[in-house]
Design a protein around this motif. Structure first.
Motif, PDB file in Angstrom:
ATOM      1  N   ARG A   1      -1.610  -0.716  -4.045  1.00 58.14           N
ATOM      2  CA  ARG A   1      -2.791  -0.081  -4.036  1.00 58.14           C
ATOM      3  C   ARG A   1      -2.488   1.151  -3.679  1.00 58.14           C
ATOM      4  NH1 ARG A   1      -8.271   0.544  -3.338  1.00 58.14           N
ATOM      5  NH2 ARG A   1      -8.945   1.488  -1.584  1.00 58.14           N
ATOM      6  N   TYR A   2      -2.719   2.499  -4.276  1.00 56.29           N
ATOM      7  CA  TYR A   2      -2.318   3.682  -3.844  1.00 56.29           C
ATOM      8  C   TYR A   2      -3.463   4.625  -3.510  1.00 56.29           C
ATOM      9  CZ  TYR A   2      -0.361   8.415  -4.825  1.00 56.29           C
ATOM     10  OH  TYR A   2       0.169   9.857  -4.854  1.00 56.29           O
TER      11      TYR A   2
ATOM     12  N   ILE B   1       0.705  -1.028  -0.002  1.00 60.74           N
ATOM     13  CA  ILE B   1      -0.007   0.093   0.032  1.00 60.74           C
ATOM     14  C   ILE B   1       0.935   1.332   0.001  1.00 60.74           C
ATOM     15  CG2 ILE B   1      -1.925   1.073   1.189  1.00 60.74           C
ATOM     16  CD1 ILE B   1      -2.556  -1.555   2.329  1.00 60.74           C
TER      17      ILE B   1
ATOM     18  N   ASP C   1      -5.420   5.047  -6.745  1.00 62.63           N
ATOM     19  CA  ASP C   1      -6.575   4.153  -6.806  1.00 62.63           C
ATOM     20  C   ASP C   1      -7.615   4.611  -5.883  1.00 62.63           C
ATOM     21  OD1 ASP C   1      -5.563   1.677  -8.233  1.00 62.63           O
ATOM     22  OD2 ASP C   1      -3.918   1.794  -6.598  1.00 62.63           O
ATOM     23  N   TYR C   2      -7.438   5.381  -4.956  1.00 62.59           N
ATOM     24  CA  TYR C   2      -8.317   6.013  -3.989  1.00 62.59           C
ATOM     25  C   TYR C   2      -7.964   7.429  -3.546  1.00 62.59           C
ATOM     26  CZ  TYR C   2     -12.303   5.732  -0.532  1.00 62.59           C
ATOM     27  OH  TYR C   2     -13.412   6.186  -0.060  1.00 62.59           O
TER      28      TYR C   2
ATOM     29  N   ASP D   1       0.582  -4.415  -8.745  1.00 61.09           N
ATOM     30  CA  ASP D   1      -0.426  -4.911  -7.444  1.00 61.09           C
ATOM     31  C   ASP D   1      -0.001  -4.074  -6.258  1.00 61.09           C
ATOM     32  OD1 ASP D   1       2.477  -5.205  -6.844  1.00 61.09           O
ATOM     33  OD2 ASP D   1       2.099  -7.248  -5.856  1.00 61.09           O
TER      34      ASP D   1
END
Ligand code: MET
Length: 572
Positions: free
Chosen positions: A300-301, A4, A332-333, A298
């Motif tokens: 998640r940012y 992450i 990503d979010y 892979d």
């Protein structure tokens, strides 16, 4: 185990941030980073100072220092205060770093190569006396709207009207006061966001899980008025990243720099490269977080920021990345926040209104602030800091609920059974019930933390503390010990283990208190409780502990009144 990548909006270099800034980006980002590390994931958490632009130049001039020195000093100040708040960045970088210069120039070069940069000739005020072009804020004059004679080129402070420098009557240089201003032609680079609009919109539409706040702001910029506009990405300033096309000079752009908002988000990447440099790592070690062709597919940012930063992160920065046509990681979010107000008004850096990070730490330790700020984070609407609310939340949640449990259990154990985990008895029905209840509550807490529902997560955590208190209240080992000491021992064994469990799960919110709880228990097992029943057996019978000092002290009415007065005026 997941990987992450977490970034917080990078604070401007000029001045110390107030609590409203802190709760809108760095603090919730830290909460999330700590939680994810606690769950055993691999985390890279990056922040930095945002050092370029007119405000930095102006602040340095005001401080009477060369801008490089001013930034270097303020970076250290901000870094120290961040450490004081226990912000657990893997690296706190600087947007003025060599890494960011190179990367920013690299992106500009790639964008130009792909046809996403337009060169535009504009007319702008040039001050003969200062021998430079003057950006908006460097021009003063009389407001055409209200007649105020110190209006700035971007806005009149008196009537708040937005202005263009050419609107001002009798414009003059804010640097020298000279009125010898000429409108001269100057060339600037524009990022052709309109050419990328469809791509950006499709990408935003694919993010169905984003907070409404984030998406609605992005959509507004895409569709309101004339829709997404191309953006000037260069300025006639001295301090900044010199305009170059990759490593090549950019003909006609000599002496100009990139606009601060072009280079600032690129610092997220550069900051990770700085992390690698600072820790003797190879390029591959930071690239695996950012290059989808080198291991970042892979990752998640997640980005954290206040709502005013959302347009730059949903549109401009993605446009930079997409337009490079290189395999860089897109976010990503995006977790965005509303504003925190202060005691009936607004926090204001320019007016020095509210509590600033250094002042906060000078009156109470970080955990007190972290707890209040996070449990009142302005997520779904603006929220307000009041001293009454702060006092009551600290005194109730931290002192009465959590602190009191820790001190009651340890003191009772010391006086009846000594400072070791007692061995007698075994868990009964009440204990099984508690375990089942905690297991459920823990799952709810985890769900909120995963979803970055900060306020709800705080409420769930508090509910877990309350459950422990209620258990103790009804089990009443202090009464039971008189008739059935074995049973009282089983209760206290469970309660001591509960303190450890609380330390582990509370750590993202209150890391210092968690550390002292753990230290008193003589334990270093921070493993996240998968199974609550088993987690409540980690400290075995016979395990020694020391009775801790008071975990949280209460805020008195006198203190509250004193602070309220002290911080009501303007910071001097
Ligand atoms: N410095 C900006 C702000 O404080 C954030 C930049 S994030 C790339 O609003």
């Amino acid at each position: 185990m997941a990987r992450i990548l977490i970034t917080s909006a990078i604070p401007y270099i000029n001045g110390i941030k107030h609590l409203g800034n802190l709760v809108g980006s760095q603090l919730p980002a830290d909460l999330y980073a700590r939680y994810m590390r606690g769950r055993g994931h691999e985390v890279m958490f990056i922040c930095a100072t945002d050092e370029h632009g007119t405000p930095a130049e102006l602040a340095a001039a005001k401080a009477g220092k060369p801008v490089e020195d001013y930034c270097a000093e303020m970076h250290e100040v901000q870094k120290e205060i961040a450490a004081g708040f226990r912000l657990s960045f893997d690296h706190f970088g600087r947007s003025s770093s060599a890494r960011n210069h190179r990367l920013t120039q690299h992106f500009a070069g790639a964008l130009a190569e792909n046809g996403f940069i337009e060169e535009v000739v504009e007319r702008q005020f040039f001050s003969v006396a200062d021998n430079r072009f003057l950006p908006d804020r460097y021009i003063e004059g009389t407001c055409p709207n209200c007649g105020y004679d110190k209006a700035r080129g971007d806005q009149c402070e008196n009537c708040t009207k937005q202005l263009d420098p050419t609107d001002l009557i009798d414009p003059r240089s804010a640097i020298s006061g000279s009125t010898e201003l000429e409108l001269r032609e100057t060339k600037h680079l524009y990022l052709r966001q309109r050419a990328l609009k469809d791509e950006i919109e499709a990408w935003i539409d694919s993010k169905t899980d984003w907070p409404v706040l984030t998406t609605s702001i992005a959509k507004k910029w895409l569709h309101d008025g004339e829709g997404l506009q191309d953006r000037g990405i260069t300025r006639d300033l001295k301090w900044g990243v010199p305009v170059r096309k990759g490593s090549e000079p950019w003909p006609g752009m000599e002496g100009k720099v990139f606009y601060v908002w072009f280079d600032a988000p690129i610092e997220y990447i550069a900051g990770t490269a700085e992390w690698a440099d600072a820790n003797g790592k190879a390029d591959a070690d930071w690239e695996r977080w950012w290059r989808t062709d080198r291991g970042a597919e892979d990752v998640r940012y997640v980005q954290f920021m206040g709502k005013d930063n959302v347009p730059f992160h949903t549109l401009s920065f993605p446009a930079t990345i997409m337009g490079s046509r290189e395999p860089w990681k897109l976010v990503d979010y995006i977790k965005s926040f509303n504003y925190l107000n202060y005691d009936g008004g607004q926090f204001s850096t320019s007016q020095g209104r509210g509590v600033f990070m250094d002042q906060a730490l000078s009156i109470l330790p970080a955990d007190y602030w972290r707890w209040w700020l996070l449990s009142h984070a302005p997520e779904n609407s603006d929220s307000e800091f009041t001293w009454e609310n702060f006092q009551s939340s600290v005194n109730k949640d931290l002192a009465d609920v959590l602190g009191n449990l820790v001190s009651r259990v340890t003191k009772f154990c010391r006086s009846k059974f000594g400072e070791t985990v007692p061995a007698g008895g075994s868990p009964g029905e009440r204990e099984h019930q508690l375990v089942a209840e905690l297991q459920q509550q823990l799952a709810a807490y985890e769900t909120c933390m995963e979803a970055m529902e900060v306020r709800k997560a705080a409420a769930e955590l508090r509910a877990l503390w309350v459950a422990g208190n209620e258990y103790l209240q009804s089990a009443a080992p202090w009464t039971v010990v008189k008739t059935d000491p074995e049973q009282a021992q089983a209760m206290i064994r469970l309660a001591l283990n509960l303190i450890r469990l609380y330390a582990v799960i509370s750590r993202p919110f209150i890391p210092d208190a968690a550390a002292s709880m753990m230290a008193s228990l003589g334990c270093e097992d921070w493993s996240w409780p998968a199974d609550v029943g088993r987690a409540l057996e980690v400290l075995p019978p016979g395990h020694g502990f020391t009775t801790p000092e008071v975990l949280f002290r209460k805020i008195t009415d006198e203190e509250r009144a004193e602070w309220q007065t002290r911080f009501s005026g303007v910071r001097t």
